[in-house]
Design an enzyme around this catalytic site. Sequence first.
Site, PDB file in Angstrom:
ATOM      1  N   SER A 202      37.079  61.079  55.495  1.00  0.00           N
ATOM      2  CA  SER A 202      38.058  61.246  54.419  1.00  0.00           C
ATOM      3  C   SER A 202      37.419  61.181  53.042  1.00  0.00           C
ATOM      4  CB  SER A 202      39.119  60.150  54.541  1.00  0.00           C
ATOM      5  OG  SER A 202      39.904  60.134  53.378  1.00  0.00           O
TER       6      SER A 202
ATOM      7  N   ASN B  59      46.233  59.140  72.854  1.00  0.00           N
ATOM      8  CA  ASN B  59      47.109  58.079  73.391  1.00  0.00           C
ATOM      9  C   ASN B  59      48.568  58.295  72.985  1.00  0.00           C
ATOM     10  OD1 ASN B  59      47.228  57.328  70.724  1.00  0.00           O
ATOM     11  ND2 ASN B  59      46.399  55.274  71.006  1.00  0.00           N
TER      12      ASN B  59
ATOM     13  N   TYR C  62      41.164  51.417  55.813  1.00  0.00           N
ATOM     14  CA  TYR C  62      41.023  52.756  56.419  1.00  0.00           C
ATOM     15  C   TYR C  62      39.776  53.459  55.881  1.00  0.00           C
ATOM     16  CZ  TYR C  62      41.930  57.789  56.970  1.00  0.00           C
ATOM     17  OH  TYR C  62      41.822  59.137  57.238  1.00  0.00           O
TER      18      TYR C  62
ATOM     19  N   ARG D 168      46.239  64.262  43.823  1.00  0.00           N
ATOM     20  CA  ARG D 168      45.562  64.457  45.100  1.00  0.00           C
ATOM     21  C   ARG D 168      45.094  65.901  45.174  1.00  0.00           C
ATOM     22  NH1 ARG D 168      45.736  59.864  44.659  1.00  0.00           N
ATOM     23  NH2 ARG D 168      46.510  58.255  46.058  1.00  0.00           N
TER      24      ARG D 168
ATOM     25  N   VAL E  17      52.513  62.910  52.458  1.00  0.00           N
ATOM     26  CA  VAL E  17      53.588  63.029  51.468  1.00  0.00           C
ATOM     27  C   VAL E  17      54.294  64.389  51.531  1.00  0.00           C
ATOM     28  CG1 VAL E  17      52.064  63.761  49.557  1.00  0.00           C
ATOM     29  CG2 VAL E  17      54.114  62.489  49.060  1.00  0.00           C
TER      30      VAL E  17
ATOM     31  N   GLY F 267      45.992  49.900  47.856  1.00  0.00           N
ATOM     32  CA  GLY F 267      44.986  50.598  48.669  1.00  0.00           C
ATOM     33  C   GLY F 267      44.894  52.080  48.348  1.00  0.00           C
TER      34      GLY F 267
ATOM     35  N   PHE G  40      48.471  66.263  64.368  1.00  0.00           N
ATOM     36  CA  PHE G  40      48.675  67.311  63.363  1.00  0.00           C
ATOM     37  C   PHE G  40      47.461  68.246  63.241  1.00  0.00           C
ATOM     38  CE2 PHE G  40      47.964  67.467  58.514  1.00  0.00           C
ATOM     39  CZ  PHE G  40      48.440  68.761  58.386  1.00  0.00           C
ATOM     40  N   ILE G  41      46.317  67.709  62.848  1.00  0.00           N
ATOM     41  CA  ILE G  41      45.157  68.570  62.553  1.00  0.00           C
ATOM     42  C   ILE G  41      44.458  69.010  63.845  1.00  0.00           C
ATOM     43  CG2 ILE G  41      42.923  68.701  61.379  1.00  0.00           C
ATOM     44  CD1 ILE G  41      43.914  66.483  59.466  1.00  0.00           C
TER      45      ILE G  41
HETATM   46  N1  LIG Z   1      45.896  64.126  57.259  1.00  0.00           N
HETATM   47  C1  LIG Z   1      44.991  63.966  56.306  1.00  0.00           C
HETATM   48  O1  LIG Z   1      45.255  64.224  55.125  1.00  0.00           O
HETATM   49  C2  LIG Z   1      43.600  63.485  56.631  1.00  0.00           C
HETATM   50  C3  LIG Z   1      42.668  63.337  55.603  1.00  0.00           C
HETATM   51  C4  LIG Z   1      41.386  62.872  55.888  1.00  0.00           C
HETATM   52  C5  LIG Z   1      41.030  62.597  57.201  1.00  0.00           C
HETATM   53  N2  LIG Z   1      41.957  62.733  58.198  1.00  0.00           N
HETATM   54  C6  LIG Z   1      41.558  62.381  59.555  1.00  0.00           C
HETATM   55  O2  LIG Z   1      41.886  63.444  60.443  1.00  0.00           O
HETATM   56  C7  LIG Z   1      42.216  62.900  61.718  1.00  0.00           C
HETATM   57  C8  LIG Z   1      43.539  63.468  62.206  1.00  0.00           C
HETATM   58  O3  LIG Z   1      44.551  63.096  61.288  1.00  0.00           O
HETATM   59  P1  LIG Z   1      46.026  63.688  61.381  1.00  0.00           P
HETATM   60  O4  LIG Z   1      46.535  63.791  60.001  1.00  0.00           O
HETATM   61  O5  LIG Z   1      46.038  64.885  62.265  1.00  0.00           O
HETATM   62  O6  LIG Z   1      46.796  62.483  62.049  1.00  0.00           O
HETATM   63  P2  LIG Z   1      47.642  62.371  63.390  1.00  0.00           P
HETATM   64  O7  LIG Z   1      48.166  60.967  63.422  1.00  0.00           O
HETATM   65  O8  LIG Z   1      48.598  63.494  63.520  1.00  0.00           O
HETATM   66  O9  LIG Z   1      46.512  62.563  64.499  1.00  0.00           O
HETATM   67  C9  LIG Z   1      45.814  61.499  65.076  1.00  0.00           C
HETATM   68  C10 LIG Z   1      45.909  61.664  66.582  1.00  0.00           C
HETATM   69  O10 LIG Z   1      45.094  60.673  67.204  1.00  0.00           O
HETATM   70  C11 LIG Z   1      45.840  60.025  68.221  1.00  0.00           C
HETATM   71  N3  LIG Z   1      45.310  58.669  68.322  1.00  0.00           N
HETATM   72  C12 LIG Z   1      45.382  57.685  67.386  1.00  0.00           C
HETATM   73  N4  LIG Z   1      44.750  56.583  67.829  1.00  0.00           N
HETATM   74  C13 LIG Z   1      44.264  56.886  69.056  1.00  0.00           C
HETATM   75  C14 LIG Z   1      43.519  56.157  70.023  1.00  0.00           C
HETATM   76  N5  LIG Z   1      43.176  54.881  69.804  1.00  0.00           N
HETATM   77  N6  LIG Z   1      43.203  56.766  71.193  1.00  0.00           N
HETATM   78  C15 LIG Z   1      43.568  58.051  71.429  1.00  0.00           C
HETATM   79  N7  LIG Z   1      44.276  58.794  70.551  1.00  0.00           N
HETATM   80  C16 LIG Z   1      44.609  58.208  69.386  1.00  0.00           C
HETATM   81  C17 LIG Z   1      47.284  60.093  67.779  1.00  0.00           C
HETATM   82  O11 LIG Z   1      48.211  59.973  68.845  1.00  0.00           O
HETATM   83  C18 LIG Z   1      47.336  61.470  67.112  1.00  0.00           C
HETATM   84  O12 LIG Z   1      47.633  62.485  68.049  1.00  0.00           O
HETATM   85  C19 LIG Z   1      42.177  61.377  61.569  1.00  0.00           C
HETATM   86  O13 LIG Z   1      40.929  60.918  61.999  1.00  0.00           O
HETATM   87  C20 LIG Z   1      42.317  61.170  60.083  1.00  0.00           C
HETATM   88  O14 LIG Z   1      41.737  59.965  59.658  1.00  0.00           O
HETATM   89  C21 LIG Z   1      43.225  63.165  57.948  1.00  0.00           C
END
Ligand SMILES: NC(=O)c1ccc[n+]([C@@H]2O[C@H](COP(=O)([O-])OP(=O)(O)OC[C@H]3O[C@@H](n4cnc5c(N)ncnc54)[C@H](O)[C@@H]3O)[C@@H](O)[C@H]2O)c1
Length: 308
Positions: free
Chosen positions: A116, A32, A141, A208, A184, A267, A11-12
């Site tokens: 986070s 992955n 987490y 939030r 959410v 959590g 996503f991000i």
């Molecule tokens: N979405 C939020 O609100 C939020 C808030 C705080 C922090 N974050 C952090 O931002 C980052 C991205 O989050 P997101 O919301 O885009 O989630 P997401 O699940 O869409 O993105 C995570 C990506 O990492 C890949 N991935 C996961 N485990 C892996 C591994 N072991 N090896 C290789 N690739 C792997 C997944 O396939 C996915 O493409 C994360 O580190 C998350 O903790 C997100």
Amino acid sequence: MKILVTGGAGFIASQIADAYISAGHEVIIVDNLSTGRTENLNPAATFYHMDIQDPDLVNLFHNHQIDVVNHHAAQMDVRRSVDDPIYDAKNNVLGFLNILQACIKTGVKRVIFASSGGAIYGEQDFFPADESHKTQPCSPYGITKLVGEKYLFFYALTYGLGYTILRYANVYGPRQNPHGEAGVVAIFCQRLLNGEQPVINGTGEQTRDFVFVGDVVAANLRALQQTGNDIINIGTGREATINDVYRAINRITGANQPEEHGPGKEGEQFRSVIDFHHAQTVLGWTPRMDLQQGLLQTVAFFKSMQKT
Ligand SMILES: NC(=O)c1ccc[n+]([C@@H]2O[C@H](COP(=O)([O-])OP(=O)(O)OC[C@H]3O[C@@H](n4cnc5c(N)ncnc54)[C@H](O)[C@@H]3O)[C@@H](O)[C@H]2O)c1
């Protein structure tokens, strides 16, 4: 610059990869595809379908002579981390350590780390929490994100690896995965557009700080200019309840579904909101997107996905 974006099918980070490519950087993506989607991959990036725990990762670093790592790959589901803390730690701690070891072996200069604000501060003592707020994560987490920050401190001290830690609030927007337990806004959009009944966990009065993904991308662009080591909140300083968000999406989609509540989840803290003034000072960053506008754009995205 040559930038490795981990989690760049997600996503991000897929939207960060797009922005880096538009700014003229060379982007290499490792993902992955556990939650990421190939549709999100920018065709101008070099993609490796690989786990960050893979011992061969260091060869990729050697081959590409990476300057900066933007690390977003993670197990990011709070509830899954409660159910399976070992899986969480393997991805978020051991996976990150594998990256950091590859960094120091191949001369990487900086790491931008997606941490986070929501999960690290836990139940807050004051609102909004700035970066000096004590860290008291109430989920595995949150613990693994904090451990990642501590490792960065160690690698900076010992090997001179530079870092920018971005502590995000709750990120929402186009491309968020609506199928898991996290996210959410995406879950409500998808279910309400499909005529399904979403369940609000607990009373829905928990709050939030919702920050739009485009604003988070802008912070990651600005972080490329950083030279020192820093921890920076990326949020809006504003709280919205889950009920507020449900009602807004219910109205925008025209679904008019009644509110259904389920049990609260372990959590997860009750109130979460973070202060962004440090980001304003050091990155010149402020959140631009207002929540109503951001939700409109997000609903429009999920509507367009239904047509494809
Ligand atoms: N979405 C939020 O609100 C939020 C808030 C705080 C922090 N974050 C952090 O931002 C980052 C991205 O989050 P997101 O919301 O885009 O989630 P997401 O699940 O869409 O993105 C995570 C990506 O990492 C890949 N991935 C996961 N485990 C892996 C591994 N072991 N090896 C290789 N690739 C792997 C997944 O396939 C996915 O493409 C994360 O580190 C998350 O903790 C997100």
